[in-house]
Design a protein around this motif. Sequence first.
Motif, PDB file in Angstrom:
ATOM      1  N   THR A  43      84.447 106.595   2.626  1.00 54.89           N
ATOM      2  CA  THR A  43      83.028 106.457   2.317  1.00 54.89           C
ATOM      3  C   THR A  43      82.629 104.984   2.253  1.00 54.89           C
ATOM      4  OG1 THR A  43      82.876 108.560   1.126  1.00 54.89           O
ATOM      5  CG2 THR A  43      81.299 106.859   0.510  1.00 54.89           C
ATOM      6  N   ASN A  44      83.449 104.182   1.576  1.00 54.66           N
ATOM      7  CA  ASN A  44      83.161 102.749   1.459  1.00 54.66           C
ATOM      8  C   ASN A  44      83.172 102.058   2.818  1.00 54.66           C
ATOM      9  OD1 ASN A  44      82.972 102.951  -1.316  1.00 54.66           O
ATOM     10  ND2 ASN A  44      85.113 102.418  -1.674  1.00 54.66           N
ATOM     11  N   ARG A  45      84.113 102.445   3.663  1.00 57.15           N
ATOM     12  CA  ARG A  45      84.247 101.759   4.952  1.00 57.15           C
ATOM     13  C   ARG A  45      83.154 102.159   5.943  1.00 57.15           C
ATOM     14  NH1 ARG A  45      90.784 101.512   6.279  1.00 57.15           N
ATOM     15  NH2 ARG A  45      91.427 100.706   4.232  1.00 57.15           N
ATOM     16  N   LEU A  46      82.754 103.431   5.893  1.00 55.73           N
ATOM     17  CA  LEU A  46      81.786 103.918   6.871  1.00 55.73           C
ATOM     18  C   LEU A  46      80.346 103.801   6.390  1.00 55.73           C
ATOM     19  CD1 LEU A  46      83.682 107.080   8.135  1.00 55.73           C
ATOM     20  CD2 LEU A  46      83.435 104.885   9.295  1.00 55.73           C
ATOM     21  N   GLY A  47      80.178 103.563   5.090  1.00 53.68           N
ATOM     22  CA  GLY A  47      78.830 103.381   4.558  1.00 53.68           C
ATOM     23  C   GLY A  47      78.028 104.656   4.426  1.00 53.68           C
ATOM     24  N   ARG A  48      78.712 105.782   4.405  1.00 59.91           N
ATOM     25  CA  ARG A  48      78.046 107.065   4.174  1.00 59.91           C
ATOM     26  C   ARG A  48      79.008 107.978   3.417  1.00 59.91           C
ATOM     27  NH1 ARG A  48      79.847 111.314   7.210  1.00 59.91           N
ATOM     28  NH2 ARG A  48      81.072 110.848   9.082  1.00 59.91           N
ATOM     29  N   ALA A  49      78.471 108.969   2.740  1.00 62.17           N
ATOM     30  CA  ALA A  49      79.311 109.882   1.969  1.00 62.17           C
ATOM     31  C   ALA A  49      80.173 110.727   2.903  1.00 62.17           C
ATOM     32  CB  ALA A  49      78.444 110.788   1.099  1.00 62.17           C
ATOM     33  N   ILE A  50      81.476 110.746   2.633  1.00 59.92           N
ATOM     34  CA  ILE A  50      82.418 111.556   3.410  1.00 59.92           C
ATOM     35  C   ILE A  50      82.778 112.782   2.575  1.00 59.92           C
ATOM     36  CG2 ILE A  50      84.642 111.621   4.584  1.00 59.92           C
ATOM     37  CD1 ILE A  50      82.625 109.713   5.848  1.00 59.92           C
ATOM     38  N   ASP A  51      82.468 113.951   3.106  1.00 56.10           N
ATOM     39  CA  ASP A  51      82.665 115.200   2.381  1.00 56.10           C
ATOM     40  C   ASP A  51      84.077 115.747   2.608  1.00 56.10           C
ATOM     41  OD1 ASP A  51      81.252 117.483   0.877  1.00 56.10           O
ATOM     42  OD2 ASP A  51      82.090 118.537   2.622  1.00 56.10           O
ATOM     43  N   ILE A  52      84.518 116.597   1.703  1.00 52.50           N
ATOM     44  CA  ILE A  52      85.832 117.218   1.835  1.00 52.50           C
ATOM     45  C   ILE A  52      85.944 118.018   3.127  1.00 52.50           C
ATOM     46  CG2 ILE A  52      85.107 119.215   0.458  1.00 52.50           C
ATOM     47  CD1 ILE A  52      88.651 117.731   0.640  1.00 52.50           C
ATOM     48  N   SER A  53      84.827 118.509   3.658  1.00 56.27           N
ATOM     49  CA  SER A  53      84.861 119.260   4.915  1.00 56.27           C
ATOM     50  C   SER A  53      85.323 118.391   6.090  1.00 56.27           C
ATOM     51  CB  SER A  53      83.478 119.846   5.227  1.00 56.27           C
ATOM     52  OG  SER A  53      82.510 118.822   5.351  1.00 56.27           O
ATOM     53  N   GLU A  54      85.310 117.066   5.924  1.00 55.10           N
ATOM     54  CA  GLU A  54      85.755 116.138   6.967  1.00 55.10           C
ATOM     55  C   GLU A  54      87.210 115.706   6.763  1.00 55.10           C
ATOM     56  OE1 GLU A  54      82.585 113.144   8.077  1.00 55.10           O
ATOM     57  OE2 GLU A  54      81.745 113.857   6.184  1.00 55.10           O
ATOM     58  N   LEU A  55      87.926 116.457   5.928  1.00 55.45           N
ATOM     59  CA  LEU A  55      89.289 116.067   5.546  1.00 55.45           C
ATOM     60  C   LEU A  55      90.183 115.781   6.749  1.00 55.45           C
ATOM     61  CD1 LEU A  55      91.470 115.772   3.339  1.00 55.45           C
ATOM     62  CD2 LEU A  55      91.843 118.243   3.499  1.00 55.45           C
ATOM     63  N   HIS A  56      90.074 116.573   7.792  1.00 54.35           N
ATOM     64  CA  HIS A  56      90.990 116.432   8.933  1.00 54.35           C
ATOM     65  C   HIS A  56      90.372 115.657  10.093  1.00 54.35           C
ATOM     66  CE1 HIS A  56      93.724 119.101   6.885  1.00 54.35           C
ATOM     67  NE2 HIS A  56      92.780 120.018   6.758  1.00 54.35           N
ATOM     68  N   SER A  57      89.287 114.925   9.825  1.00 54.93           N
ATOM     69  CA  SER A  57      88.630 114.164  10.890  1.00 54.93           C
ATOM     70  C   SER A  57      89.394 112.886  11.206  1.00 54.93           C
ATOM     71  CB  SER A  57      87.200 113.820  10.471  1.00 54.93           C
ATOM     72  OG  SER A  57      87.217 112.960   9.343  1.00 54.93           O
ATOM     73  N   SER A  58      89.115 112.325  12.367  1.00 57.54           N
ATOM     74  CA  SER A  58      89.824 111.113  12.797  1.00 57.54           C
ATOM     75  C   SER A  58      89.486 109.926  11.909  1.00 57.54           C
ATOM     76  CB  SER A  58      89.475 110.795  14.252  1.00 57.54           C
ATOM     77  OG  SER A  58      88.077 110.599  14.405  1.00 57.54           O
ATOM     78  N   HIS A  59      88.232 109.816  11.425  1.00 60.11           N
ATOM     79  CA  HIS A  59      87.887 108.648  10.611  1.00 60.11           C
ATOM     80  C   HIS A  59      88.559 108.707   9.243  1.00 60.11           C
ATOM     81  CE1 HIS A  59      84.430 111.520  10.516  1.00 60.11           C
ATOM     82  NE2 HIS A  59      84.568 111.397   9.209  1.00 60.11           N
ATOM     83  N   VAL A  60      88.788 109.905   8.714  1.00 61.08           N
ATOM     84  CA  VAL A  60      89.531 110.010   7.456  1.00 61.08           C
ATOM     85  C   VAL A  60      90.989 109.641   7.686  1.00 61.08           C
ATOM     86  CG1 VAL A  60      90.373 111.618   5.695  1.00 61.08           C
ATOM     87  CG2 VAL A  60      87.963 111.654   6.361  1.00 61.08           C
TER      88      VAL A  60
END
Length: 403
Positions: A92-109
């Motif tokens: 969240t801090n790096r991308l500047g937007r809230a990262i939800d748990i639903s994005e757990l397996h995404s490449s940016h996480v």
Amino acid sequence: MFLLNSNSDYRRPLDPRDAEILGLEAAAAVERHLAFRENHAETPLLALPGLAAELGVGSIHMKDEGHRLGLGSFKALGGAYAVIRLVLDEATNRLGRAIDISELHSSHVRNTAETMTVACATDGNHGRSVAQGAQLVGARAAIFVHSGVSDERVAAIARFGAEIIRVDGTYDDSVRQAARIAEEKGWTIVSDTSWPGYERIPGLVMQGYTALVREALRAMPQQPTHVFVQAGVGGIAAAVAGHMAIAFGDRRPTFIVVDPARAACLFETARAGHPVTVAHGEPTVMAMLECYEPSLIAWRILSRVADAFMTVDEDNAISVMRRLADPAGNDPAIVAGESGGVGLAGLISAVGNPEIKKALSLHGQSRIFLVNTEGATDPGKYREIVGLSPAAVAAKARTGASQ
């Protein structure tokens, strides 16, 4: 030993920080997180009517955490949850937007996690959870284990790809060394105990434990009147007691903290009225509870909402393991590790002592809630103590359930 809570904070409201960590909204967030874990399933709440009749209480229900997330311990809920939350926060801090748990397996996480190393000290179960959480998101894990951690438990941690760092001395020695080395290397400590200036992450670990309380309360036919929960540094006891205090308010159950007599840091803290470190003596068979210094957060909570503190001896813990493996009447067999049934050991000791029984108002209508905090996390040790393999006891439980 038995002690009613006489601390000045007793019955005061929870500190707002702790109320937020263990509150209903936070617990709901934990359950939402679990919905995105591939191997998540609610653990069973088992009724033990035969044992209840034998002990002269109305009912006994035991939440069996030996099945939790493939790790065999309630700690599967805490360490991994904290690791995942920390990685999502960093993304969240790096991308500047809230990262939800639903994005757990995404490449940016995953890209974020790959730059992070999490570390902790462990008696076995917490380290396994932290290592599992790190593997799940793609972070690196360094786990510090003291000389009392069995080779089988170390191997169970290493299976998740964690680096194992051996430490001479006790669990508390490994906590200090983990903190020192993590600071030197820029690693993130994910500890289940807290100290001055270090509270948020242990708070997240404890927050993870609220899921088992929510599940149990939904499954229980009536609200419990008494809760006996074992303690090491105090995290699980504080999470259960604190969440129930929020959920029930003035109607909360009577809560009893149970320590091993050989590592009674919470009992002695309650007696002193402030956190104390107890001397390290002969090791206890209750290996997951062998802690000599309490978590500051846990004590802050328990000083307010625990009603009593007690200790049990080695023989009490061993007897309960065997008793759960070979149950009374038609009760289900339960695989409980050396620390798993210590809350039940406390209940048995309490009903067997007229003064304690009276002090806690235990009687034929009392409804008891317990947590089997671990299964056979060291199968060889379990067989040595119980005389049966964990698989044999589990098979007995399945046979009983099918009848």
